[in-house]
Motif scaffolding. Structure first.
Motif, PDB file in Angstrom:
ATOM      1  N   UNK A 270       4.918  -1.872  -3.539  1.00 22.90           N
ATOM      2  CA  UNK A 270       3.762  -2.691  -3.175  1.00 22.90           C
ATOM      3  C   UNK A 270       4.193  -4.054  -2.656  1.00 22.90           C
ATOM      4  N   UNK A 271       5.153  -4.675  -3.326  1.00 25.59           N
ATOM      5  CA  UNK A 271       5.637  -5.990  -2.904  1.00 25.59           C
ATOM      6  C   UNK A 271       6.308  -5.907  -1.535  1.00 25.59           C
ATOM      7  N   UNK A 272       7.129  -4.880  -1.325  1.00 30.91           N
ATOM      8  CA  UNK A 272       7.814  -4.777  -0.038  1.00 30.91           C
ATOM      9  C   UNK A 272       6.831  -4.585   1.111  1.00 30.91           C
ATOM     10  N   UNK A 273       5.804  -3.787   0.901  1.00 29.93           N
ATOM     11  CA  UNK A 273       4.818  -3.586   1.960  1.00 29.93           C
ATOM     12  C   UNK A 273       4.121  -4.889   2.329  1.00 29.93           C
ATOM     13  N   UNK A 274       3.916  -5.754   1.356  1.00 29.57           N
ATOM     14  CA  UNK A 274       3.323  -7.065   1.673  1.00 29.57           C
ATOM     15  C   UNK A 274       4.271  -7.897   2.526  1.00 29.57           C
ATOM     16  N   UNK A 275       5.575  -7.722   2.320  1.00 24.27           N
ATOM     17  CA  UNK A 275       6.555  -8.414   3.155  1.00 24.27           C
ATOM     18  C   UNK A 275       6.629  -7.790   4.551  1.00 24.27           C
ATOM     19  N   UNK A 276       6.518  -6.460   4.603  1.00 31.82           N
ATOM     20  CA  UNK A 276       6.598  -5.758   5.880  1.00 31.82           C
ATOM     21  C   UNK A 276       5.380  -6.050   6.753  1.00 31.82           C
ATOM     22  N   UNK A 277       4.232  -6.225   6.107  1.00 34.03           N
ATOM     23  CA  UNK A 277       2.978  -6.505   6.816  1.00 34.03           C
ATOM     24  C   UNK A 277       2.372  -7.811   6.288  1.00 34.03           C
ATOM     25  N   UNK A 278       2.933  -8.970   6.665  1.00 34.28           N
ATOM     26  CA  UNK A 278       2.469 -10.247   6.100  1.00 34.28           C
ATOM     27  C   UNK A 278       1.203 -10.804   6.743  1.00 34.28           C
ATOM     28  N   UNK A 279       0.802 -10.261   7.878  1.00 30.53           N
ATOM     29  CA  UNK A 279      -0.350 -10.821   8.585  1.00 30.53           C
ATOM     30  C   UNK A 279      -1.646 -10.604   7.791  1.00 30.53           C
ATOM     31  N   UNK A 280      -2.538 -11.583   7.816  1.00 34.76           N
ATOM     32  CA  UNK A 280      -3.782 -11.484   7.029  1.00 34.76           C
ATOM     33  C   UNK A 280      -4.632 -10.258   7.343  1.00 34.76           C
ATOM     34  N   UNK A 281      -4.614  -9.805   8.600  1.00 29.74           N
ATOM     35  CA  UNK A 281      -5.502  -8.688   8.941  1.00 29.74           C
ATOM     36  C   UNK A 281      -5.062  -7.364   8.295  1.00 29.74           C
ATOM     37  N   UNK A 282      -3.849  -7.326   7.713  1.00 27.79           N
ATOM     38  CA  UNK A 282      -3.411  -6.116   7.035  1.00 27.79           C
ATOM     39  C   UNK A 282      -3.809  -6.087   5.562  1.00 27.79           C
ATOM     40  N   UNK A 283      -4.354  -7.170   5.051  1.00 28.04           N
ATOM     41  CA  UNK A 283      -4.610  -7.252   3.611  1.00 28.04           C
ATOM     42  C   UNK A 283      -5.572  -6.186   3.093  1.00 28.04           C
ATOM     43  N   UNK A 284      -6.654  -5.857   3.798  1.00 34.22           N
ATOM     44  CA  UNK A 284      -7.521  -4.784   3.269  1.00 34.22           C
ATOM     45  C   UNK A 284      -6.799  -3.443   3.141  1.00 34.22           C
ATOM     46  N   UNK A 285      -5.966  -3.113   4.143  1.00 38.03           N
ATOM     47  CA  UNK A 285      -5.235  -1.852   4.074  1.00 38.03           C
ATOM     48  C   UNK A 285      -4.217  -1.893   2.940  1.00 38.03           C
ATOM     49  N   UNK A 286      -3.555  -3.043   2.785  1.00 37.60           N
ATOM     50  CA  UNK A 286      -2.580  -3.175   1.701  1.00 37.60           C
ATOM     51  C   UNK A 286      -3.253  -3.044   0.339  1.00 37.60           C
ATOM     52  N   UNK A 287      -4.468  -3.574   0.216  1.00 33.24           N
ATOM     53  CA  UNK A 287      -5.197  -3.453  -1.054  1.00 33.24           C
ATOM     54  C   UNK A 287      -5.493  -1.989  -1.365  1.00 33.24           C
ATOM     55  N   UNK A 288      -5.867  -1.215  -0.341  1.00 33.69           N
ATOM     56  CA  UNK A 288      -6.145   0.206  -0.551  1.00 33.69           C
ATOM     57  C   UNK A 288      -4.865   0.958  -0.916  1.00 33.69           C
ATOM     58  N   UNK A 289      -3.779   0.608  -0.238  1.00 32.01           N
ATOM     59  CA  UNK A 289      -2.508   1.275  -0.549  1.00 32.01           C
ATOM     60  C   UNK A 289      -2.063   0.930  -1.959  1.00 32.01           C
ATOM     61  N   UNK A 290      -2.269  -0.307  -2.368  1.00 31.18           N
ATOM     62  CA  UNK A 290      -1.900  -0.694  -3.734  1.00 31.18           C
ATOM     63  C   UNK A 290      -2.690   0.115  -4.761  1.00 31.18           C
ATOM     64  N   UNK A 291      -3.975   0.325  -4.492  1.00 35.08           N
ATOM     65  CA  UNK A 291      -4.772   1.163  -5.394  1.00 35.08           C
ATOM     66  C   UNK A 291      -4.227   2.589  -5.423  1.00 35.08           C
ATOM     67  N   UNK A 292      -3.833   3.080  -4.233  1.00 33.45           N
ATOM     68  CA  UNK A 292      -3.265   4.416  -4.172  1.00 33.45           C
ATOM     69  C   UNK A 292      -1.960   4.516  -4.947  1.00 33.45           C
ATOM     70  N   UNK A 293      -1.137   3.474  -4.871  1.00 36.62           N
ATOM     71  CA  UNK A 293       0.114   3.472  -5.627  1.00 36.62           C
ATOM     72  C   UNK A 293      -0.148   3.461  -7.125  1.00 36.62           C
ATOM     73  N   UNK A 294      -1.142   2.687  -7.550  1.00 31.96           N
ATOM     74  CA  UNK A 294      -1.482   2.649  -8.967  1.00 31.96           C
ATOM     75  C   UNK A 294      -1.991   4.008  -9.447  1.00 31.96           C
TER      76      UNK A 294
END
Length: 304
Positions: A270-294
């Protein structure tokens, strides 16, 4: 382990957690791995100083550092890397260098100055190769790999994630290299700030490759013609889900899961993906992926 009176040119760092037997074999293997003077450093993350490990370090001339608070792989690696040697080498405690392999890796690094990070092919004790020199887990491949790596090892997303360079013999620029064995110029290591210490374990090596590209404009180089022995999974206890190798390699998809490292793997992903996609417009997708990882972590722990 200073091999001569000349100042060490190489600093070999390994982080141990109840891995004294592996460290002994690693330090022994260094004797034939290079003709350059070196200093080995062992950072012990066990809950109490390991007397047996201290004796092994004394025998081989390695520095011993105890971190009973177990701050994680990145913190301890950075601590062990402090020094002045022009080359920094990260080596897992379950790694064994083959004869002249470390010299060959440094020679390759000197030939390819655009590469900030250099690593070898990894093989198990039987000579079977383990994937290294991988792609970053972009959304286009990372999701499929996470979903299917263990139940369908031959899936196309995992194949793209692992890549094919590790099967060959040539020098190939790749996104990132396994932290089991990394060779880095001191100046590049310090310019990158070493490992990001927010990673307790896992993905700190991928993050280092990302920093090499984004901070330095440099690459990672897989020297596939050089092999070192890595008993994959031995230093952490067992494999974690999502790290299973493709069919035909030494790691099986049915390997037992280690709960502790499984949690660390998902948190670091989860942390690495936030580094790979640091732009604000990716945050909703990252939030969904984080839920999927959990959710994935919950299901794996439940069925472990």
């Amino acid at each position: 382990m200073t091999e001569s009176a000349a100042p060490p040119q190489i600093r070999v760092v390994t982080v141990s957690y109840q891995s004294s037997d592996g460290v002994r074999q690693l330090l022994e293997s260094l004797r034939g791995a290079t003709n350059r003077p070196l200093q080995a450093v062992v950072v012990d993350n066990a809950e109490a100083p390991d007397v047996a490990l201290q004796k092994i370090c004394e025998k081989y001339g390695a520095d011993y550092i105890s971190r009973p608070d177990n701050p994680g792989f990145g913190v301890s690696s950075n601590l062990g890397a402090r020094g002045a040697e022009p080359w920094v080498v990260m080596a897992n405690p379950d790694l064994q260098f083959t004869p002249a392999s470390l010299d060959a890796l440094i020679d390759a690094a000197e030939t390819h100055p655009q590469a900030a990070i250099v690593g070898p092919a990894l093989v198990d004790g039987s000579g079977n190769r383990y994937p290294t020199g991988r792609s970053f887990p972009y959304f286009s491949i990372g999701i499929g790999h996470a979903l299917f790596a263990r139940i369908w090892p031959e899936n196309p997303w995992t194949a793209r994630y692992w890549g094919s360079a590790w099967r060959g013999q040539g020098d190939t620029e790749v996104d990132w290299l396994s932290g089991a064995c990394l060779v880095v110029r001191r100046e590049d290591w310090e310019a990158m700030g070493g490992f990001d210490e927010r990673f307790f374990m896992y993905f700190e090596d991928a993050d280092l490759g990302l920093k090499a590209r984004r901070k330095l404009g440099k690459t990672s180089l897989l020297v596939a013609g050089v092999e070192v022995i890595h008993q994959q999974g031995a230093s952490t206890g067992n494999l974690t889900a999502g790290t299973a190798a493709p069919a035909g390699t030494s790691a099986s998809a049915g390997s037992k899961l280690n709960t502790r490292v499984l949690r660390a793997h998902h948190e670091s992903a989860s942390l690495f993906l936030r580094h790979l996609y640091p732009q604000p417009h990716w945050r909703p997708i990252l939030a969904l992926i984080n839920l999927g990882l959990q959710l994935r972590l919950y299901l794996l722990l439940r069925h472990n």
